[in-house]
Design a protein around this motif. Structure first.
Motif, PDB file in Angstrom:
ATOM      1  N   GLY A  73      41.823  52.568 -12.339  1.00 25.24           N
ATOM      2  CA  GLY A  73      43.382  51.932 -12.472  1.00 25.24           C
ATOM      3  C   GLY A  73      43.175  51.142 -13.028  1.00 25.24           C
ATOM      4  N   PRO A  74      44.148  50.288 -13.999  1.00 25.17           N
ATOM      5  CA  PRO A  74      43.735  49.007 -14.147  1.00 25.17           C
ATOM      6  C   PRO A  74      42.948  47.882 -13.536  1.00 25.17           C
ATOM      7  CG  PRO A  74      45.895  50.283 -14.852  1.00 25.17           C
ATOM      8  CD  PRO A  74      45.415  51.154 -13.754  1.00 25.17           C
ATOM      9  N   GLY A  75      43.765  48.105 -12.368  1.00 26.99           N
ATOM     10  CA  GLY A  75      43.791  46.893 -11.312  1.00 26.99           C
ATOM     11  C   GLY A  75      42.047  46.943 -11.265  1.00 26.99           C
ATOM     12  N   ALA A  76      41.063  48.287 -10.728  1.00 27.22           N
ATOM     13  CA  ALA A  76      39.912  48.047 -10.488  1.00 27.22           C
ATOM     14  C   ALA A  76      39.383  47.959 -11.883  1.00 27.22           C
ATOM     15  CB  ALA A  76      39.502  49.507 -10.454  1.00 27.22           C
ATOM     16  N   ALA A  77      39.851  48.051 -13.321  1.00 29.90           N
ATOM     17  CA  ALA A  77      38.721  47.724 -14.693  1.00 29.90           C
ATOM     18  C   ALA A  77      38.638  46.468 -14.726  1.00 29.90           C
ATOM     19  CB  ALA A  77      39.667  48.324 -15.593  1.00 29.90           C
ATOM     20  N   LEU A  78      40.142  45.716 -14.288  1.00 31.13           N
ATOM     21  CA  LEU A  78      39.900  44.565 -15.038  1.00 31.13           C
ATOM     22  C   LEU A  78      39.310  43.480 -12.568  1.00 31.13           C
ATOM     23  CD1 LEU A  78      41.741  42.341 -15.876  1.00 31.13           C
ATOM     24  CD2 LEU A  78      43.145  41.734 -14.208  1.00 31.13           C
ATOM     25  N   PHE A  79      38.932  44.207 -12.017  1.00 28.80           N
ATOM     26  CA  PHE A  79      38.068  43.758 -11.656  1.00 28.80           C
ATOM     27  C   PHE A  79      36.683  44.098 -11.699  1.00 28.80           C
ATOM     28  CE2 PHE A  79      34.778  44.430  -7.479  1.00 28.80           C
ATOM     29  CZ  PHE A  79      35.646  42.926  -7.071  1.00 28.80           C
TER      30      PHE A  79
ATOM     31  N   GLY B 293      31.273  47.891  -9.260  1.00 30.72           N
ATOM     32  CA  GLY B 293      32.283  49.572  -9.017  1.00 30.72           C
ATOM     33  C   GLY B 293      31.821  50.155  -7.685  1.00 30.72           C
ATOM     34  N   LEU B 294      30.254  49.655  -7.108  1.00 26.62           N
ATOM     35  CA  LEU B 294      30.264  50.460  -6.391  1.00 26.62           C
ATOM     36  C   LEU B 294      31.111  49.434  -4.645  1.00 26.62           C
ATOM     37  CD1 LEU B 294      26.013  50.762  -6.243  1.00 26.62           C
ATOM     38  CD2 LEU B 294      27.715  52.390  -6.368  1.00 26.62           C
ATOM     39  N   TRP B 295      31.410  48.395  -5.385  1.00 29.95           N
ATOM     40  CA  TRP B 295      32.456  48.048  -4.400  1.00 29.95           C
ATOM     41  C   TRP B 295      33.813  48.363  -4.179  1.00 29.95           C
ATOM     42  CZ3 TRP B 295      30.757  44.176  -0.831  1.00 29.95           C
ATOM     43  CH2 TRP B 295      31.702  43.106  -0.036  1.00 29.95           C
ATOM     44  N   LEU B 296      34.025  49.328  -5.376  1.00 25.64           N
ATOM     45  CA  LEU B 296      35.588  49.156  -5.167  1.00 25.64           C
ATOM     46  C   LEU B 296      35.208  50.942  -4.461  1.00 25.64           C
ATOM     47  CD1 LEU B 296      36.694  47.956  -8.458  1.00 25.64           C
ATOM     48  CD2 LEU B 296      37.738  47.608  -6.048  1.00 25.64           C
ATOM     49  N   GLY B 297      34.022  51.437  -3.957  1.00 21.56           N
ATOM     50  CA  GLY B 297      33.906  52.446  -3.791  1.00 21.56           C
ATOM     51  C   GLY B 297      33.487  54.201  -4.569  1.00 21.56           C
ATOM     52  N   LEU B 298      32.884  53.713  -5.644  1.00 20.18           N
ATOM     53  CA  LEU B 298      32.658  54.551  -6.362  1.00 20.18           C
ATOM     54  C   LEU B 298      31.353  55.103  -5.968  1.00 20.18           C
ATOM     55  CD1 LEU B 298      33.307  52.948 -10.676  1.00 20.18           C
ATOM     56  CD2 LEU B 298      34.488  54.854  -9.180  1.00 20.18           C
TER      57      LEU B 298
ATOM     58  N   GLY C 192      31.228  55.315  -2.788  1.00 16.87           N
ATOM     59  CA  GLY C 192      32.189  55.985  -2.340  1.00 16.87           C
ATOM     60  C   GLY C 192      31.811  57.236  -2.793  1.00 16.87           C
ATOM     61  N   PRO C 193      32.980  58.220  -3.087  1.00 14.11           N
ATOM     62  CA  PRO C 193      33.299  59.844  -3.203  1.00 14.11           C
ATOM     63  C   PRO C 193      33.350  59.504  -4.940  1.00 14.11           C
ATOM     64  CG  PRO C 193      34.622  59.351  -2.272  1.00 14.11           C
ATOM     65  CD  PRO C 193      33.799  58.249  -1.990  1.00 14.11           C
ATOM     66  N   ARG C 194      34.104  58.246  -5.151  1.00  6.25           N
ATOM     67  CA  ARG C 194      34.994  58.800  -6.450  1.00  6.25           C
ATOM     68  C   ARG C 194      34.136  58.059  -7.358  1.00  6.25           C
ATOM     69  NH1 ARG C 194      38.209  52.480  -6.204  1.00  6.25           N
ATOM     70  NH2 ARG C 194      38.912  53.614  -7.832  1.00  6.25           N
ATOM     71  N   ASP C 195      34.904  58.636  -8.905  1.00 12.56           N
ATOM     72  CA  ASP C 195      33.842  58.814 -10.367  1.00 12.56           C
ATOM     73  C   ASP C 195      35.629  58.166 -11.059  1.00 12.56           C
ATOM     74  OD1 ASP C 195      36.397  60.300 -11.121  1.00 12.56           O
ATOM     75  OD2 ASP C 195      35.360  62.206 -11.014  1.00 12.56           O
ATOM     76  N   GLU C 196      34.233  57.761 -12.395  1.00 13.89           N
ATOM     77  CA  GLU C 196      34.767  56.982 -13.381  1.00 13.89           C
ATOM     78  C   GLU C 196      36.195  57.675 -13.892  1.00 13.89           C
ATOM     79  OE1 GLU C 196      31.676  59.486 -15.629  1.00 13.89           O
ATOM     80  OE2 GLU C 196      32.321  58.749 -13.625  1.00 13.89           O
ATOM     81  N   HIS C 197      37.294  58.508 -13.489  1.00 14.58           N
ATOM     82  CA  HIS C 197      38.001  58.562 -14.362  1.00 14.58           C
ATOM     83  C   HIS C 197      39.257  58.129 -12.851  1.00 14.58           C
ATOM     84  CE1 HIS C 197      35.575  61.283 -16.587  1.00 14.58           C
ATOM     85  NE2 HIS C 197      35.998  61.050 -17.093  1.00 14.58           N
TER      86      HIS C 197
END
Length: 271
Positions: A144-150, A173-178, A136-141
């Protein structure tokens, strides 16, 4: 180990540590093809130092603010500058520490079976392809905590040789839409504590081992690893922005197939 072997293994480690294609698979395949002995703990420590310095050099303008803002955020008890990303890296590292303690024996035993490595190379390559379709269009910034834990939990799977630490963290990261380059940047930043911890653990093991250490050869290997890793990071970020992950998925499928053919008659790996 001579300088030629140190050159090739340092080059392989430096290039494959940050590409989503599994450094462990390559470090098993190449010595096997060339009839080289195991490179040993000392060389592993050396090339880990080289790749760690490479990623720190590449992100040198970001490392200072990450560390400083994260420490200030503890004092102020609120986000400061790059502290959100800093805390995401800390949270993302915690599962790896727990996983390494729990799976240490398996990592040195059953997971080293060449057929396991080949299967992981193919299976996680396919998973990378699937995840890339969810980018997706999201960047690393935005992590959040949940995504980081995943992403950190996914990183634990890299204990299985053939998975690829960079590959599985990019997949998560890609799975989360990054966006693809954002997933790669977060993976590279997350590699700093991961490589530092792995290198420290191997250094402790080396300290308990007997035998001389050829510091000249290993220093050369570290230099080659560091230079090749630095160039690899720069080229990969530009390449993935243009071509995505597909070329690396194809490469993983071919590599896994080669490993399956090579080791199809192999017995279980010794403890």
């Amino acid at each position: 180990m001579d300088l030629v072997q140190a050159l090739w293994l340092g080059l392989i480690q430096g290039l494959t540590e940050f590409l989503p294609i599994s450094s462990s698979a390559h470090l098993i395949l190449v010595p096997r093809l060339l009839g080289w002995p195991d490179q040993g703990l000392a060389f592993d420590v050396a090339v880990h130092v080289g790749t760690l310095l490479a990623v720190m050099l590449h992100f040198r303008r970001q490392v200072g603010p990450l560390v400083g803002d994260t420490l200030v955020s503890v004092w102020r008890r609120q986000p400061v500058g790059e502290s959100r990303l800093g805390w995401a890296l800390i949270i993302g590292t915690l599962p790896l520490v727990a996983g390494a303690l729990i799976l240490a024996d398996a990592a040195e035993g059953v997971f080293r079976d060449p057929r396991v490595i080949a299967t992981a190379t193919i299976g996680f390559g396919i998973l990378l392809w699937v995840a890339a379709r969810r980018a997706g269009p999201r960047d690393e910034h935005s992590i959040g905590p949940g995504a980081a834990l995943f992403i950190g939990a996914a990183q634990v799977l890299a204990i299985i040789p053939g998975t690829s630490r960079s590959g599985i963290t990019m997949t998560a990261g890609l799975w989360l839409g990054l966006e693809a380059t954002a997933a790669a940047r977060f993976s590279f930043l997350l590699s700093m504590p991961a490589i530092a911890l792995a290198g420290a653990w191997k250094a402790l093991q080396l300290g308990a081992a007997d035998g001389p250490v050829n510091w000249g050869v290993f220093g050369f290997g570290a230099l080659v690893s560091g230079v090749s890793a630095y160039l690899c990071i720069r080229v990969f970020l530009a390449l993935v922005a243009r071509l995505g992950m597909t070329p690396f998925v194809i490469y993983r499928l071919v590599l896994g197939g080669v490993l399956l053919v090579m080791f199809s008659g192999a017995g279980p790996a010794a403890g």
